[in-house]
Structure formats: structure tokens, C-alpha cells
Design a protein around this motif. Structure first.
Motif, short mmCIF file in Angstrom:
data_model
loop_
_atom_site.label_atom_id
_atom_site.label_comp_id
_atom_site.label_asym_id
_atom_site.label_seq_id
_atom_site.Cartn_x
_atom_site.Cartn_y
_atom_site.Cartn_z
N ARG A 235 -11.18 1.05 -3.23
CA ARG A 235 -10.89 2.47 -3.29
C ARG A 235 -10.91 2.97 -4.72
NH1 ARG A 235 -7.13 0.80 0.50
NH2 ARG A 235 -5.63 0.53 -1.17
N SER B 294 2.79 2.60 2.30
CA SER B 294 1.83 3.69 2.50
C SER B 294 1.72 4.55 1.24
CB SER B 294 2.22 4.55 3.70
OG SER B 294 3.44 5.24 3.48
N ARG C 172 -0.22 2.46 -1.35
CA ARG C 172 -1.64 2.38 -1.01
C ARG C 172 -2.36 3.67 -1.40
NH1 ARG C 172 -3.61 0.96 5.04
NH2 ARG C 172 -2.67 3.00 5.47
N ARG D 298 -3.35 -2.32 -3.55
CA ARG D 298 -3.69 -3.20 -2.43
C ARG D 298 -2.36 -3.68 -1.86
NH1 ARG D 298 -7.80 -4.45 1.10
NH2 ARG D 298 -7.90 -6.70 1.58
N THR D 299 -2.09 -3.33 -0.60
CA THR D 299 -0.78 -3.60 -0.01
C THR D 299 -0.89 -4.75 0.99
OG1 THR D 299 -1.20 -1.83 1.60
CG2 THR D 299 0.10 -1.26 -0.36
N LEU E 266 -0.06 -3.09 9.82
CA LEU E 266 -1.25 -2.33 9.41
C LEU E 266 -1.11 -0.85 9.75
CD1 LEU E 266 -4.13 -4.76 10.47
CD2 LEU E 266 -3.04 -4.52 8.22
N TYR F 168 0.15 -1.07 5.26
CA TYR F 168 -0.37 -2.32 4.71
C TYR F 168 -1.87 -2.45 4.95
CZ TYR F 168 4.33 -4.02 3.74
OH TYR F 168 5.60 -4.18 3.24
N ASP F 169 -2.59 -2.91 3.93
CA ASP F 169 -4.00 -3.24 4.06
C ASP F 169 -4.20 -4.58 4.74
OD1 ASP F 169 -5.17 -0.99 2.61
OD2 ASP F 169 -4.27 -1.87 0.82
#
Length: 520
Positions: free
Chosen positions: A23, A150, A153, A158-159, A178, A182-183
Motif C-alpha cells: 500500500r 484497523s 492499517r 502491516r497488521t 481479518l 488485521y492483514d
């Protein structure tokens, strides 16, 4: 080519692809000074670990210095000792008395009385209890919830979540991390404990408490704590390869029951004189500590230790199988254990440190943490949300109420006169202590029992002066009516401020606390 080499090359290809599609930097992260990357953050959360389940002494004497007790000599946690030598430990860090309320407080910055997940979440059915509040939040978090990962992110982090989640029941949005910002999720679902710690048992596969995403270890001798550590190491490597700051929630299932012995450490406790379950518990503690050490070493290897803030804590009081839930046993010299209204039920270890102290790092300059320091002021799990967001320079959305306050001053080793020296623990359910609210302010602690019983001596009230009686041996409710009334009035104000829900009588009517006359 062997299957192992194929998997390895595919893994490297995935990391490369992820790096190319990472991102872009957001407007929030763009506000940082040029050349100053945001800090990485690791929250190392241990299930059911109380303040005495470690060789690190957290309790202090009248002079503010740590005091060792026999349990500190029973447990072996050298990596916690190392982390504490790099940073600061808190002797009065408070959590909710069971797990889900604490975990959601970390995610939201709100006290359980406000977010209303006031009990642990049964994955399969509403465990409100016979006289629990009908409007308690059994469903936990949802996709619409404002959560710490959240927000991070959105700011470019990067979570990563590894281990226990327990944010919502089966088939709910909160059951899947997710959905909550969370990624990456490894091992997190609705369950509160593993079916097994053993790879030979496939970590409970086929049963209701199975740990997911770990099929590659099934049938091996790999202990669950070690498998999760390997997975966390891999995800950190991916994040660094993607050139993103990372937020890692390393949430071990250890040291929660079942008390299955970790064979790597079992021989060290056979001569302890402790019963077999307590020996097994100690091996879970030592395995968790080894995981911490390996994670710190990985941060060094990856070259990011100097820019990584590590926060270590437990999620509720000790569940060590050493004695009755209301006695001086599991958390000795503190009274009580997980689920109880005593300090042993809600006081947890807390250490904050930069993984590698570096005076030249700008983020460490913004949040300096002295080495080997001890903090005695009250703080709680609600404080992590604003503290971490501040460290990452991420704003809290307007309209989101936060009950915690930033810990910056306390982390520097100083006293924060602007921070309320108080903690509210609201538990309107049945457990080891039924239907109670505990409130700490300064040296004083009051406990209100909605339905008096033998546990409360037949009274609604218990009152303790923790400065003079840190181990809650003398109930002052009858002899200190003025202090009792004042503390009860403050307890009620705090509950009302947070919109708490109360237990109900047998006709379904809310039962609210009674403030005795004489409040100052």
C-alpha cells in the motif's frame, strides 16, 4: 526438485509480489518528518499470566523497589528479565479478570463496562449467566468496530495477528481477526484455549477447540508455542521485506489450560515439590519466555530492533493451579487468581521497552523509556490504545470514546499527576467471584458484591487500604464507613459514566450498587 524447495521458492515469490504491491504511504504517515520511519510495534500478550507467574519481581516494597517472593524463584523467565532490563516494568498494571473483556479493551481503548463484553465469550452459546445483564455484548467486535489494528492499517502499517483472538463467538464477524483490521491471521478464531498444545494431537484438530492454520506442524513434535513463534517470525520477515512498518499482536495461547507439560522444560521442575499441574504450568511459562527471546532476536536479525516498541503483558490474573481462587496461593503473596475480585485476579505483568535501545533513533527520542526502571502508578489495558496510536502518530477518530490515557509520562519513569490513579473492573456474571464490581483509587480499593454471599462475608461491601495492606487481609468496610461511602460513590459515578449494564434480580430487574450514607 523437492517439495520443500518448491514451497520455499513459492514463499519467496509471494514476498516479492507483496513488496511490489504494498500500500502507498497514507496522508497520516506522510505527516512524519522526512527520513523518520514510523516505529514498529509488538504487543506480546500472554493468556492467563498473572503478575507473579515470572522470575521478574513486579511487586514493590515501601521504597518502590522490586521485592522477590518464592514464586519468582519457581518460574524461569530470563528473556522477560532481559526485556525488563532494557525498559520499564509496572507494579500496578491492571487487566479485566477474564480474557475477552481485556482483549477488546486493548483493541478499542474502552473499559469493559463501556464496550459491554464483560465476560469471556463462549464460542457456541450466550454465556450471560442466570442473573447476568441481558444487554451484555456477547457478540464482541464487528467489522464496524473502531479497532487499534484497523487504524494502524489505514496509516500504512502491516497488521499481523498470531495466536489467540477470542473477539467474538463462532459465525460472528469478530471470530475472524481479518474482519477487525488485521492483514494476517495465524491461529486466531473464536476459541479461548487450544484443544491441545501437542503437534502429535494436531493442536486439537477435529474438536471444538482446534487451533487453525498450523497444518504443516500436524503429526510433529512441535509444541504449539514454538509453532506460533515460527509463524510470527515468518510474518515479520515478510513485513520487513515489504518495507512496511508492522504491528504484531503476538497473542500466545499459553499459559492457559490445558496444563500440558512442554517436554523441553519438564525436567527442570520435577524436584520443585509442586504438584504435576503446577509443574506443567511452569513449563508453559518457560516456553512462552523462550518465544519472547526468539522474537527479540529476530528483530535484531532483521535490523529493526532499534525502531521497534515492545509491550509485554498478561490478559488477566494468574490461573496457576496452586490453590483456591480466593486464597493466597496462585499469585502469592497476592490473594486470589483469575476471575476473582482480589488483586491476584486482575493484576498482570507489564513491561515496555524498545527492542534495542538507541538514543539516536527519533522515535525513541519522542518516547524515551529508561532502562531497568520501575513504575508504581496505576495503569490498565485501556491505556494501550491511545499510547500505541500516539507512538505511531495516528489520530483517534472523532466520536470514538476512549477510557484509557496515554502512558508517555509513566513510561519515562515519572509520575503523571494528570492521569487518574484509578481502575474499574466490572463483572456482572458468575465465575470464581459472582456478580461484582471492583474499583481502585490511589491506595484504596472497594469491592461491591451485588448479591452478598460467604465470599463477601454476607455483606455487599469489602474495603482495603492497599498501601498498608497490599495483600488484602483486612476488610475495613465496617471500621472505615467514611472511606467506604466515598469509594462507593466514586465507583457508581464511574459505572454511570461508562454506561454500564447491571445484573438482574430473579424478576429481571437491574440491580444497581447501593452507596451507604456518609459519602464525602
Amino acid at each position: 526438485m523437492s517439495p520443500f524447495r518448491i514451497r520455499r521458492r513459492l514463499g519467496l515469490l509471494l514476498v516479492l509480489c507483496a513488496a511490489l504491491t504494498a500500500r502507498p504511504v497514507t496522508a497520516q504517515s506522510a505527516q512524519r518528518a522526512p527520513g523518520t520511519p514510523p516505529p514498529n510495534i509488538v504487543v506480546f500478550l500472554v493468556d492467563d499470566m498473572g503478575v507473579m507467574d515470572t522470575s521478574v519481581p513486579f511487586l514493590t516494597g515501601a521504597d518502590g523497589r522490586p521485592v522477590r517472593y518464592p514464586l519468582n524463584d519457581f518460574y524461569r523467565t530470563p528473556n522477560m528479565e532481559d526485556l525488563a532490563s532494557r525498559g520499564i516494568r509496572f507494579g500496578n498494571f491492571m487487566a479485566m479478570s477474564v480474557c475477552s473483556p481485556t482483549r477488546i479493551s486493548i483493541m478499542t481503548g474502552q473499559n469493559a463496562a463501556r464496550h459491554r463484553t464483560t465476560n469471556w465469550i463462549d464460542p457456541s452459546s450466550d454465556n450471560r449467566d442466570a442473573q447476568g445483564p441481558p444487554a451484555w455484548n456477547w457478540r464482541g467486535l464487528t467489522k464496524a468496530s473502531i479497532t487499534l489494528p484497523s487504524l494502524l492499517r489505514t496509516a500504512g502499517y502491516r497488521t499481523i495477528h498470531v495466536g489467540k483472538a477470542h473477539f467474538g463467538p463462532n459465525s460472528s464477524e469478530g471470530a475472524e481477526p481479518l474482519n477487525l483490521g488485521y492483514d494476517v491471521n495465524v491461529g486466531g478464531r473464536a476459541i479461548g484455549h487450544p484443544g491441545s498444545y501437542y503437534g502429535t494431537d494436531a493442536y486439537g484438530k477435529g474438536g471444538p477447540q482446534a487451533v487453525q492454520h498450523l497444518d504443516r506442524y500436524h503429526g510433529t513434535e512441535m509444541f504449539l508455542t514454538e509453532a506460533l513463534t515460527i509463524e510470527a517470525d515468518n510474518r515479520l520477515s515478510e513485513a520487513v521485506g515489504m518495507r512496511q512498518p508492522f504491528y504484531l499482536s503476538m497473542a500466545h495461547y499459553a499459559v492457559h489450560a490445558p496444563f500440558q507439560s512442554d517436554p523441553r522444560f519438564a525436567a527442570r521442575y520435577t524436584a520443585s515439590g509442586k504438584p504435576a499441574p503446577a509443574q506443567a504450568f511452569a513449563t508453559l511459562v518457560e516456553g512462552m519466555d523462550l518465544s519472547l527471546g526468539r522474537l527479540l532476536a529476530r528483530l535484531d536479525t532483521l535490523g529493526v530492533a532499534g525502531n521497534t516498541l515492545v509491550i509485554f503483558l498478561g490478559d488477566n490474573g494468574s490461573d496457576a493451579p496452586l490453590g483456591h481462587q480466593h486464597s493466597v496461593a496462585s499469585a502469592a503473596p497476592l490473594r486470589g487468581k483469575k476471575g476473582s475480585h482480589y488483586e491476584g485476579g486482575m493484576r498482570v505483568p507489564f513491561i515496555a521497552a524498545w527492542a534495542r535501545p538507541d538514543p539516536g533513533n527519533p522515535n525513541q527520542g519522542r518516547l524515551p523509556i529508561p532502562a531497568g526502571a520501575v513504575q508504581g502508578q496505576i495503569a490498565s489495558v485501556c491505556d494501550l490504545f491511545p499510547t500505541i496510536l500516539s507512538a505511531a502518530r495516528v489520530a483517534t477518530p472523532a466520536g470514538h470514546v476512549v477510557d484509557g490515557t496515554r502512558l508517555d509520562t509513566l513510561l519515562s519513569g515519572r509520575r503523571d499527576t494528570a492521569k487518574p490513579d484509578e481502575f474499574l473492573m466490572h463483572f456482572p456474571h458468575e465465575h470464581r467471584t459472582n456478580y461484582f464490581t471492583a474499583y481502585r483509587r490511589g491506595a484504596w480499593k472497594v469491592v461491591y458484591h451485588y448479591f452478598p454471599s460467604d465470599v463477601s462475608g454476607g455483606s455487599h461491601y469489602q474495603l482495603f487500604n492497599l498501601a498498608k495492606d497490599p495483600f488484602e487481609s483486612a476488610d475495613l468496610a465496617a471500621s472505615e464507613p467514611g472511606h467506604l461511602a466515598t469509594m462507593m460513590a466514586a465507583l457508581v459515578r464511574s459505572l454511570e459514566h461508562q454506561g454500564a449494564r447491571y445484573p438482574v434480580d430473579k424478576e429481571g430487574r437491574p440491580v444497581t450498587p447501593i452507596v451507604p450514607s456518609g459519602a464525602r
